[in-house]
Design an enzyme around this catalytic site. Structure first.
Site, PDB file in Angstrom:
ATOM      1  N   GLU A  30      -2.642 -27.713 -36.354  1.00 43.21           N
ATOM      2  CA  GLU A  30      -1.862 -28.897 -36.112  1.00 43.21           C
ATOM      3  C   GLU A  30      -2.099 -30.161 -36.743  1.00 43.21           C
ATOM      4  OE1 GLU A  30      -3.374 -26.631 -33.866  1.00 43.21           O
ATOM      5  OE2 GLU A  30      -1.709 -25.437 -33.124  1.00 43.21           O
TER       6      GLU A  30
ATOM      7  N   HIS B 195      -2.295 -25.016 -22.190  1.00 42.45           N
ATOM      8  CA  HIS B 195      -0.692 -24.958 -22.747  1.00 42.45           C
ATOM      9  C   HIS B 195       0.038 -25.733 -21.750  1.00 42.45           C
ATOM     10  CE1 HIS B 195      -2.197 -21.300 -24.691  1.00 42.45           C
ATOM     11  NE2 HIS B 195      -0.858 -21.101 -25.091  1.00 42.45           N
TER      12      HIS B 195
END
Lengths: 325, 371
Positions: free
Chosen positions: A60, A129
């Protein structure tokens, strides 16, 4: 007009902007051939090719750096962070770099980057998440934070975000991805950033919210109406900056307000809305402004998720406290 | 139950030795200014060699003056550069104007020689955002403060160049400590995966503030970290301007020919403290080590080399020194004459269109600043 789910509307927005502007690039983990883990980029790789829509290595922070660098070359990057709980890995690129580009370069460079990412509870994900981290983003000056609640808004807001010349965090609630369809116009249209929408008019109570909670708030408003209370529901749509005019106009009309967020109560968007109402409309208030939010824990594992998440019953309960104060 | 003795499936020692032996230090000019690697000599004219020397001398003076200006309170943040001139300036000398530099905070000399006016470098040091307002046509970004962030961004700039087909490169710099950051690896790995035209330079000056390079990694060289990303790496004598120039020039050729990024480790040394904000190198370095490295000085060996060729003399050196001093005087004056940055300036520059809160705060600070 086509009936679309939110995820289809998002794909449609991406397609529209990839067609409109050759500088738009869509990239991230599994967004290419696979079309994204939620299929948000379905069909885009085959239509626009590897040069415009591409997979990145699984990192990321690297994705964030890529966005910074590509924007320095005049591109308009639209990276995807696969789940927003992974944002901690890319915080420096977002808060330390993109949000400061104008300032650090004395205005020479800007960062027209839109970071898309799924988030939100109610779909039984593993840890990291589902967390609602918009409050964390909203604390960073230089960023806009957008959260649509409907397919129609998702397309118009995403097109506006991509066209914006500053960085935008565009958060997509997973539970809303396929929960309902709505008529979504073909081609391009925009919804201005920083503008809320009054989803339902009312005269007794303002319910200010965003994201999946908009639908809980509308349900609560229906129930309250049965008991003789007229609730107004405001969908912020952009949570940073908030649409202060719409909020204050509503509170001045109703004299009572609650703010609803799926995120934990501490700090966050709702706290900011309450503080702004106190700053600007205290003399219009008939009752304290209360919040409906999740408890101040980390996001619950799936077993406790249903109770952890705020719902329309919580909104009714808190709404009544304010209505009968 | 007694455990069964298994035969090792691979020879760990041999594996590491095989990696390490590929990363021998590349050198052209030795400490005495003698060419030890004739076949690698770059094709540079006398004028180019003189220009590179001029830049090194000039930058040494700039470093000395910057330190003294900092002590007088006339400069802000400053990270000394003496010792690293070959590593910094010969690498920039190997670039074309269209190439893009993403510097670390010690890499101000490269961006100056790439076109950033000296007065803006001083403004950047003072924390004025006009310092980062890079003139049109100068392909740099303001020095990065976060260690490693420039590596992932360089991958992005380079990928952008590849998409544009510009036949240019993105070059970025960090130190030995920077190679421990995740972003270091993500940067070289992304650029490798995309075959992006990037050059990653690790200026190994032996210490990350006080932490010696031996504590950063088990890797014997930092250049060998390239192997993990599947890209070429080279270790260069960073006190040798010719070796640095050749390594960067070759990396540039590979990059613009579509062969992807290169990692270059330059072995160098900073004579001064980490920054001027209170670092005391005597706490972590011995004077023996300082002396050992000062013998390798890039200016001394390059001067010797040029004098032996008969293309450098004391007069040229003095002219360069005087020019540097004069330029610095003028640039400091320009920096002094630049209106101070105000909170209202800062508010105005946060976003293209100001949100309601900043609009309100602008008015509040305009009032405060008018008093």
């Amino acid at each position: 007009m086509a009936q679309m789910t939110m995820i289809q509307a998002i794909t449609d927005a991406l397609r529209t902007e990839l067609r409109n502007d050759p500088n738009v690039l869509v990239f991230g983990e599994d967004v290419g051939v696979n079309g994204g883990v939620f299929r948000a980029t379905e069909g885009l790789h085959s239509e626009f090719g590897e040069d415009r829509v591409f997979d990145t290595p699984l990192a990321e922070s690297g994705i964030g750096g890529l966005a910074v660098g590509l924007s320095l070359q005049g591109f308009r990057p639209v990276p995807e962070i696969q789940f927003f709980g992974f944002v901690y890995e890319v915080m420096d690129s977002i808060s330390g770099q993109l949000a400061r580009m104008r300032y650090r370069s004395g205005g020479r460079y800007n960062a027209p980057v839109t970071i898309r990412s799924p988030f939100g509870g109610g779909v039984h994900t593993p840890e990291m998440h589902a967390d609602s981290l918009e409050g964390l983003m909203a604390q960073q000056p230089g960023l806009k934070v957008v959260i649509p609640s409907t397919p129609y808004d998702a397309k118009g807001l995403l097109i506006s975000s991509i066209r914006d010349n500053d960085p935008v965090i565009f958060l997509e609630h997973m539970k809303l991805y396929r929960s309902f369809r709505q008529e979504v116009p073909e081609g391009e249209y925009t919804i201005p950033l920083g503008k809320a929408e009054v989803k339902r008019e009312g005269s007794d109570l303002s319910i200010i919210t965003y994201g999946a909670m908009v639908h809980e708030a509308l349900k609560a408003a229906e129930e309250l109406e049965k008991e003789g209370f007229s609730a107004e529901v405001i969908d912020l749509r952009t949570v940073s900056p908030i649409d202060i005019e719409t909020i204050i106009a509503s509170v001045e009309k109703t004299g009572r307000a609650i703010v609803v967020q799926e995120a934990q109560k501490q700090a966050g968007i709702a706290a900011n809305v309450v503080a702004e109402i106190n700053d600007r409309a205290i003399l219009s208030l008939e009752a304290p402004v209360l919040r409906v939010a999740a408890p101040d824990t980390v996001f619950a594992f799936p077993q406790a998720e249903t109770v952890w998440l705020p719902n329309y019953k919580d909104i009714i309960e808190t709404g009544k406290k304010v209505l009968t104060f | 139950m007694a455990s069964k003795t298994k035969t090792a499936q691979f020879d760990a020692k041999m594996q590491l030795e095989k990696v390490e032996e590929q990363f021998q230090t590349f050198q052209i000019l030795n400490e005495e200014g003698k060419v030890v690697n004739e076949s690698a000599m770059p094709d540079l004219s006398d004028e180019q060699l003189q220009e590179l020397m001029r830049r090194m001398v000039y930058t040494r003076i700039l470093d000395q003056r910057s330190i003294s200006l900092n002590r007088q309170g006339r400069l802000g943040f400053y990270a000394p550069t003496a010792g690293q001139e070959a590593s910094q300036l010969a690498s920039q000398f190997a670039l074309e104007k269209e190439d893009f530099i993403l510097p670390g905070y010690r890499d101000v000399p490269q961006v100056i020689w790439h076109g950033l006016p000296l007065s803006q470098a001083f403004l950047w040091s003072r924390g004025h955002f006009e310092g980062g307002n890079i003139p049109e046509g100068v392909n740099v970004i303001a020095p990065q403060i976060i260690i490693g962030a420039q590596f992932i961004q360089a991958a992005g700039v380079a990928l952008g160049m590849k998409k544009r087909g510009t036949k240019t490169v993105a070059i970025t710099y960090t130190g030995d400590g920077g190679t421990s950051q995740g972003d270091f690896y993500e940067g070289i790995n992304f650029a490798g995966a995309f075959k992006a035209p990037a050059i990653f330079i690790v200026q190994n000056n032996r210490f990350a503030i006080s932490t010696p390079v031996a504590l950063q990694s088990a890797a014997k060289t930092l250049a060998q970290k390239a192997v993990s990303a599947g890209i070429p790496g080279i270790q260069v004598d960073g006190m040798d301007p010719l070796a640095v120039y050749v390594a960067v020039r070759e990396a540039r050729e590979r990059a613009i020919n579509g062969e992807g990024p290169t990692l270059i480790e330059t072995l160098t040394y900073r004579y001064g403290p980490h920054t001027m904000a209170g670092d005391d190198p005597t706490r972590y370095r011995t004077s023996d080590l300082d002396n050992e490295w000062e013998k390798k000085d890039p200016l001394v060996r390059f001067r010797k080399f040029l004098e032996d060729k008969g293309i450098w003399n004391e007069e040229m050196e003095n002219e360069t020194i005087e020019k540097a001093k004069e330029d610095i005087k003028v640039a400091i004056k320009q920096a002094d004459d630049t209106p101070k940055q105000k909170v209202t300036d800062l508010i105005s520059i946060m976003q293209e269109e100001l949100p309601y809160n900043l609009k309100e705060q602008y008015e509040i600070y305009k009032e405060k600043e008018s008093k």
